[in-house]
Scaffold this active site. Structure first.
Site, PDB file in Angstrom:
ATOM      1  CE  LYS A  92      -4.472   1.370  -8.675  1.00  5.65           C
ATOM      2  NZ  LYS A  92      -4.872   0.749  -9.935  1.00  5.65           N
ATOM      3  CE  LYS A 107      -0.368  -2.201  -9.395  1.00  4.17           C
ATOM      4  NZ  LYS A 107      -1.400  -2.208 -10.428  1.00  4.17           N
ATOM      5  CB  CYS A 118     -17.948 -43.669 -15.944  1.00  3.52           C
ATOM      6  SG  CYS A 118     -17.883 -45.445 -16.258  1.00  3.52           S
TER       7      CYS A 118
HETATM    8  S1  IVH Z   1      -8.041   7.992  -7.413  1.00  5.21           S
HETATM    9  C1  IVH Z   1      -6.460  11.887  -8.905  1.00  5.21           C
HETATM   10  N1  IVH Z   1      -9.306   5.922  -6.365  1.00  5.21           N
HETATM   11  O1  IVH Z   1      -6.481   3.355 -10.546  1.00  5.21           O
HETATM   12  C2  IVH Z   1      -6.943  10.598  -8.372  1.00  5.21           C
HETATM   13  N2  IVH Z   1      -8.290   5.671  -8.497  1.00  5.21           N
HETATM   14  O2  IVH Z   1      -3.661   3.198 -11.210  1.00  5.21           O
HETATM   15  C3  IVH Z   1      -6.651   9.430  -9.227  1.00  5.21           C
HETATM   16  N3  IVH Z   1      -8.598   3.441  -9.484  1.00  5.21           N
HETATM   17  O3  IVH Z   1      -6.501   6.015 -12.803  1.00  5.21           O
HETATM   18  C4  IVH Z   1      -7.488   8.262  -9.055  1.00  5.21           C
HETATM   19  N4  IVH Z   1      -9.776   2.597  -7.832  1.00  5.21           N
HETATM   20  O4  IVH Z   1      -8.481   4.328 -12.794  1.00  5.21           O
HETATM   21  C5  IVH Z   1      -8.605   6.393  -7.411  1.00  5.21           C
HETATM   22  N5  IVH Z   1     -10.450   4.192  -5.339  1.00  5.21           N
HETATM   23  C6  IVH Z   1      -9.751   4.670  -6.377  1.00  5.21           C
HETATM   24  C7  IVH Z   1      -9.476   3.864  -7.504  1.00  5.21           C
HETATM   25  C8  IVH Z   1      -8.723   4.398  -8.546  1.00  5.21           C
HETATM   26  C9  IVH Z   1      -9.248   2.368  -9.033  1.00  5.21           C
HETATM   27  C10 IVH Z   1      -7.871   3.486 -10.750  1.00  5.21           C
HETATM   28  C11 IVH Z   1      -8.059   4.738 -11.543  1.00  5.21           C
HETATM   29  C12 IVH Z   1      -6.678   5.318 -11.636  1.00  5.21           C
HETATM   30  C13 IVH Z   1      -5.852   4.089 -11.553  1.00  5.21           C
HETATM   31  C14 IVH Z   1      -4.412   4.371 -11.205  1.00  5.21           C
END
Ligand code: IVH
Length: 689
Positions: free
Chosen positions: A118, A313, A423
């Site tokens: 993520k 998370k 120093c």
């Molecule tokens: S999928 C419909 N994949 O995390 C699918 N999101 O907290 C929705 N994000 O809005 C998103 N890495 O900005 C997806 N590998 C990933 C991601 C990802 C980061 C972000 C994205 C999303 C947010 C949600």
């Protein structure tokens, strides 16, 4: 200040929490200088949702729950298909429960999962027509976003033209890698702007900015697309995007992986967690997605998030806390280093009270003040550092940081000609520390010369540097407090032994800036004698593996500074009788005084040609060996020791509690052996006794 972790007990506490969350969400999704850390924000939204569940008739219209981006931002360009957010889970159990819920809803097992990082940046949609980039939009409130096409040029991985003339919309995340974040802050401070506090706020600020006199580079990672074959699995879709020329996480160590079972999913999550600190960009979780198009279609989406994907998370690596004070410490070589004293803050389970501040120029660049709220970053076992102050949080109670005018240890002048202050007396400022370091187990290994004795020797005036140790007489030592005949004779015998330590250790004992144990061994193996090392110029030194031109120049200037000490050590026959076991260098020009490189020496050992990394705690026959002694062992057996795993590593010795290095080695397909197995391999080279 809102306590983000406590349950909300009254409607007024609920209303305050909603206000705080809306404010934090606005900052998070715009310029990112949020007064709450990510963990606190998540906890606050959970408390708000819990209150709303118990009091459904009290829900406030601006509540962030159930809204994309907490309802904080809107744009004016409608999205063709809403840009959704993700639901979060915070533990393995919650993830299993979520997966079971999805399978119940589908009435069948999920065909396969896809697990991917993520990415901690900002969601964007990039529209291509006939393979050409037309428009880039932010997520906004999920229904409409802001046009940021002007920023596209600066985004790596978001090509102006794809490999085929397709009509598609890429969806993904734009972020600043660690390197880009640092480059951006260098540029900004050079132009008199405040540094970004956090890579995400940096990405947000950069994407929305227009007409800046400097260019900050960003990186795009695609994680989805509209307009491709609707029956593609998610993992096949990612492959297709990469083939079209978009950047995806497939190019990283934390690449997306298809998993058949939730056990495999959990294992992959752990692997990504172990890799986290070493990734070149920030991640704030791991996304688990149903891979098959049919599973995604049948699960469908809610108004805020899809039902077929969830974010596991991870604890935030950035936290906000208060800078209480700055301490100035003088290091072994006389470097005067500032250290931040912080209001204790827990980052990923570890309480942080100190963080590094690099150097005075860096403090000035960041515009830090005592009492500032600051972003602190800690990743894995990396030393925590202070990023930047939250200037809009200032209350008027802030005070400037006072820089020392004289050396805080000895009161002598400070040499401020370099970024890192020092120093004026250099390493002599720290005679005691230099002596203790030189006597240490990995250097001259002088038994009986610990902290107390070193202080005594320096304070008595007998010893001002390490060469003086070797001129000590029996009478002088006997004249000291608590020095009987036995301790005196033992110390003299230990000093006698120390004269003949291997060259690498003698060199290491000098504490030359820019060299530690590994580098000292490499230098010793390369040159073979102290005389050859001293005769080397920067170009010759730069031939040693791992020494670049800058470090080579530093070492030459250090050796010039140390010349009088080296002369006196030579006169005392310290490190002169010893030369390294040499083999003729294959690549060294004849007559340059250099010996073999450790990569080639000694030919024929069981580790010849192997690049070895040792990690974790050693057990069995190797239990007593320090990391330095392990590295010496590797080199005796013909291998090359190094401290970090890379593509060039060929063997990892993994002891107990081996962490991210092991994960990385497995990831790269590198051979991993246990200490016991390794001991057998190098049995004939083990230290005796
Ligand atoms: S999928 C419909 N994949 O995390 C699918 N999101 O907290 C929705 N994000 O809005 C998103 N890495 O900005 C997806 N590998 C990933 C991601 C990802 C980061 C972000 C994205 C999303 C947010 C949600």
């Amino acid at each position: 200040m809102i306590d983000a972790t406590a349950p909300l007990l009254s409607s007024s506490a609920y209303a305050d929490a909603v206000t705080a969350a809306v404010r934090a969400a606005a900052a998070y999704y715009t310029d990112g200088a949020t007064p709450l850390g990510d963990d606190e924000y998540d906890a606050l939204v959970r408390a708000i949702s819990a209150y709303e569940e118990a009091h459904p008739d009290e829900v406030l219209p601006d509540s962030p729950s159930g809204k994309v981006a907490g309802g904080a931002v809107v744009g004016d360009v409608p999205h063709s298909v809403p840009m959704l957010s993700l639901d979060n889970v915070f533990s393995g159990e919650e993830l299993d429960a979520w997966a079971a819920g999805l399978e119940r809803r589908l009435g069948r097992p999920v065909a396969a999962w896809c697990v991917e990082p993520k990415l901690d940046g900002l969601a964007v949609a990039a529209r291509y027509r006939a393979g050409r980039l037309q428009q880039v939009l932010t997520r906004g409130d999920g229904l409409a976003g802001e046009d940021i096409s002007h920023a596209a040029d600066a985004v790596l991985g978001l090509p102006a033209a794809l490999a085929e003339p397709v009509d598609i919309e890429l969806r993904g995340e734009v972020l600043l890698t660690q390197e880009q974040f640092e480059a951006a802050n260098r540029l900004r401070t050079e132009h008199g702007a405040e540094p970004f506090a956090h890579p995400r706020s940096g990405a947000a600020g950069t994407l929305r900015a227009k007409d800046r006199p400097y260019r900050v580079e960003l990186t795009f990672f695609a994680y989805g697309a509209l307009g491709l074959d609707e029956d593609l699995t998610h993992s096949a879709l990612l492959e297709r995007l990469a083939a079209l020329g978009a950047n995806t996480a497939a190019s990283t160590d934390a690449h997306p992986l298809r998993c058949a079972t939730t056990e495999e999913v959990q294992r992959r999550i752990e692997e990504i967690v172990a890799l986290r600190a070493a990734l070149p960009f920030g991640i704030d979780g791991v996304v688990v997605k149903a891979d098959a198009a049919a599973d995604q279609r049948d699960a469908g989406s809610g108004s805020r998030a899809p039902r077929w994907a969830v974010a596991r998370k991870l604890a935030a690596e950035h936290k906000v806390t208060r800078l209480l004070d700055v301490e100035w410490n003088v290091g072994r070589t006389g470097i005067i280093a500032p250290r931040a004293v912080l209001e204790p803050v827990v980052i990923d389970g570890v309480t942080i009270t100190y963080a590094t501040l690099h150097n005075p120029a860096d403090i000035t660049r960041r515009g830090l003040m005592i009492n500032d709220q600051v972003f602190v970053h800690r990743a894995g076992d990396v030393i925590p550092r202070v990023e930047a102050p939250l200037t809009e949080q200032r209350t008027g109670d802030e005070r400037p940081i006072v820089f020392p005018e004289v050396c805080p240890r000895c009161g002598d002048a400070i040499d401020t000609s370099e970024q890192r202050w020092r120093c004026a007396r250099g390493r002599n400022c720290q005679a005691v520390a230099s002596v203790i370091y030189a006597a240490g187990r990995d250097q001259l290994d002088i038994e009986g010369l610990g902290g107390t004795r070193a202080v005594q020797l320096v304070e008595s005036g007998l010893v001002a540097d390490i060469a003086d140790l070797f001129t000590l007489t029996r009478e002088q030592l006997l004249g000291l407090d608590r020095m009987g005949e036995t301790s005196t004779d033992n110390l003299l015998a230990a000093l006698e032994e120390a004269r003949n330590r291997p060259l690498g250790r003698v060199f290491c004992a000098l504490g030359v800036r820019g060299t530690g144990r590994t580098m000292s061994r490499r230098i010793a193996a390369h040159f073979g004698s102290m005389a050859a090392i001293r005769a080397a110029d920067a170009d010759t030194l730069a031939r040693v593996d791992g020494i670049g031109p800058e470090k080579a120049r530093l070492i030459v200037s250090e050796l010039t500074e140390l010349a009088p000490l080296l002369d006196r050590l030579a006169a005392q026959r310290v490190g002169t009788a010893v030369t390294e076991p040499q083999v003729p260098a294959v690549d060294a020009p004849a007559g340059d005084g250099s010996g073999g490189d450790p990569a080639q020496a000694p030919a024929g050992g069981p580790l010849t040609g192997e690049a070895v990394v040792v990690t974790g705690s050693m057990t069995g026959p190797l239990a007593a060996l320090s990391r330095n002694e392990m590295n010496e062992l590797v080199e005796r057996a013909g291998g090359k020791a190094s401290s970090s795993v890379s593509k060039r590593t060929t063997l990892l010795v993994a002891g107990e509690k081996a962490g991210s290095k092991r994960a990385k080695a497995e990831e790269l397909g590198i051979r991993v052996v246990a200490p016991e197995e390794f001991a057998v391999l190098v049995a004939e080279y083990l230290p005796q006794g």
